[in-house]
Design a protein around this motif. Structure first.
Motif, PDB file in Angstrom:
ATOM      1  N   LYS A  53       0.847  -1.181   0.000  1.00 15.15           N
ATOM      2  CA  LYS A  53       0.000   0.000   0.000  1.00 15.15           C
ATOM      3  C   LYS A  53       0.887   1.237   0.000  1.00 15.15           C
ATOM      4  O   LYS A  53       1.962   1.232   0.579  1.00 15.15           O
ATOM      5  N   ALA A  54       0.402   2.283  -0.657  1.00 14.84           N
ATOM      6  CA  ALA A  54       1.179   3.514  -0.729  1.00 14.84           C
ATOM      7  C   ALA A  54       0.235   4.704  -0.782  1.00 14.84           C
ATOM      8  O   ALA A  54      -0.877   4.604  -1.285  1.00 14.84           O
ATOM      9  N   VAL A  55       0.695   5.828  -0.250  1.00 15.68           N
ATOM     10  CA  VAL A  55       0.008   7.100  -0.410  1.00 15.68           C
ATOM     11  C   VAL A  55       0.716   7.804  -1.562  1.00 15.68           C
ATOM     12  O   VAL A  55       1.910   8.072  -1.490  1.00 15.68           O
ATOM     13  N   VAL A  56      -0.013   8.045  -2.651  1.00 17.17           N
ATOM     14  CA  VAL A  56       0.583   8.635  -3.847  1.00 17.17           C
ATOM     15  C   VAL A  56      -0.114   9.939  -4.207  1.00 17.17           C
ATOM     16  O   VAL A  56      -1.274  10.155  -3.871  1.00 17.17           O
ATOM     17  N   CYS A  57       0.598  10.798  -4.897  1.00 14.75           N
ATOM     18  CA  CYS A  57       0.041  12.055  -5.388  1.00 14.75           C
ATOM     19  C   CYS A  57      -0.767  11.772  -6.651  1.00 14.75           C
ATOM     20  O   CYS A  57      -0.305  11.051  -7.533  1.00 14.75           O
ATOM     21  N   THR A  58      -1.965  12.330  -6.742  1.00 16.00           N
ATOM     22  CA  THR A  58      -2.798  12.104  -7.917  1.00 16.00           C
ATOM     23  C   THR A  58      -2.360  12.958  -9.106  1.00 16.00           C
ATOM     24  O   THR A  58      -2.743  12.687 -10.231  1.00 16.00           O
ATOM     25  N   PHE A  59      -1.532  13.981  -8.877  1.00 12.16           N
ATOM     26  CA  PHE A  59      -1.104  14.858  -9.958  1.00 12.16           C
ATOM     27  C   PHE A  59       0.253  14.444 -10.532  1.00 12.16           C
ATOM     28  O   PHE A  59       0.387  14.204 -11.719  1.00 12.16           O
ATOM     29  N   CYS A  60       1.272  14.344  -9.675  1.00 13.03           N
ATOM     30  CA  CYS A  60       2.621  14.044 -10.173  1.00 13.03           C
ATOM     31  C   CYS A  60       2.997  12.563 -10.043  1.00 13.03           C
ATOM     32  O   CYS A  60       3.986  12.131 -10.612  1.00 13.03           O
ATOM     33  N   GLY A  61       2.241  11.777  -9.270  1.00 13.19           N
ATOM     34  CA  GLY A  61       2.508  10.349  -9.139  1.00 13.19           C
ATOM     35  C   GLY A  61       3.587   9.983  -8.141  1.00 13.19           C
ATOM     36  O   GLY A  61       4.002   8.828  -8.072  1.00 13.19           O
ATOM     37  N   ALA A  62       4.071  10.933  -7.358  1.00 12.93           N
ATOM     38  CA  ALA A  62       5.121  10.652  -6.375  1.00 12.93           C
ATOM     39  C   ALA A  62       4.574   9.781  -5.246  1.00 12.93           C
ATOM     40  O   ALA A  62       3.437   9.949  -4.814  1.00 12.93           O
ATOM     41  N   VAL A  63       5.384   8.838  -4.781  1.00 14.01           N
ATOM     42  CA  VAL A  63       5.016   8.008  -3.635  1.00 14.01           C
ATOM     43  C   VAL A  63       5.379   8.788  -2.381  1.00 14.01           C
ATOM     44  O   VAL A  63       6.555   9.045  -2.113  1.00 14.01           O
ATOM     45  N   LEU A  64       4.367   9.183  -1.626  1.00  9.07           N
ATOM     46  CA  LEU A  64       4.587  10.003  -0.431  1.00  9.07           C
ATOM     47  C   LEU A  64       4.884   9.152   0.792  1.00  9.07           C
ATOM     48  O   LEU A  64       5.632   9.565   1.669  1.00  9.07           O
ATOM     49  N   ARG A  65       4.292   7.970   0.856  1.00  8.26           N
ATOM     50  CA  ARG A  65       4.528   7.055   1.967  1.00  8.26           C
ATOM     51  C   ARG A  65       4.156   5.650   1.513  1.00  8.26           C
ATOM     52  O   ARG A  65       3.215   5.473   0.765  1.00  8.26           O
ATOM     53  N   SER A  66       4.886   4.634   1.970  1.00  9.37           N
ATOM     54  CA  SER A  66       4.565   3.256   1.579  1.00  9.37           C
ATOM     55  C   SER A  66       4.420   2.391   2.821  1.00  9.37           C
ATOM     56  O   SER A  66       5.047   2.630   3.839  1.00  9.37           O
ATOM     57  N   TYR A  67       3.579   1.380   2.686  1.00  5.06           N
ATOM     58  CA  TYR A  67       3.287   0.434   3.778  1.00  5.06           C
ATOM     59  C   TYR A  67       3.337  -0.973   3.203  1.00  5.06           C
ATOM     60  O   TYR A  67       2.797  -1.233   2.133  1.00  5.06           O
ATOM     61  N   GLN A  68       3.961  -1.893   3.922  1.00  6.23           N
ATOM     62  CA  GLN A  68       3.955  -3.296   3.529  1.00  6.23           C
ATOM     63  C   GLN A  68       2.714  -3.968   4.102  1.00  6.23           C
ATOM     64  O   GLN A  68       2.248  -3.608   5.165  1.00  6.23           O
TER      65      GLN A  68
END
Length: 69
Positions: A53-68
């Motif tokens: 699971k990841a928190v991603v930006c809907t505009f630029c697609g950057a991964v802001l935080r990831s979770y296993q």
């Protein structure tokens, strides 16, 4: 002399996503929580998969935080 060159790459696929509270720290776009599947391929044949699971930006697609899982 013989030289072999093999192609290894990694593909990320967003399975599903839903909106999340917060903004991207890089571009100011909205954020979403996504289920991501990563496939590592060797000569175009997938041999290793990972889901996370990841928190991603809907505009630029950057991964802001990831979770296993």
């Amino acid at each position: 002399m013989v030289c072999f060159c093999f192609l290894v790459d990694q593909r990320k696929e967003v399975r599903r996503s839903k909106p999340a509270a917060g903004l991207c720290s890089r571009c100011g776009g909205g954020a979403s929580v996504a289920d991501v599947k990563t496939a590592t391929r060797f000569c175009y044949v997938p041999f290793y998969w990972t889901s996370w699971k990841a928190v991603v930006c809907t505009f630029c697609g950057a991964v802001l935080r990831s979770y296993q899982h």
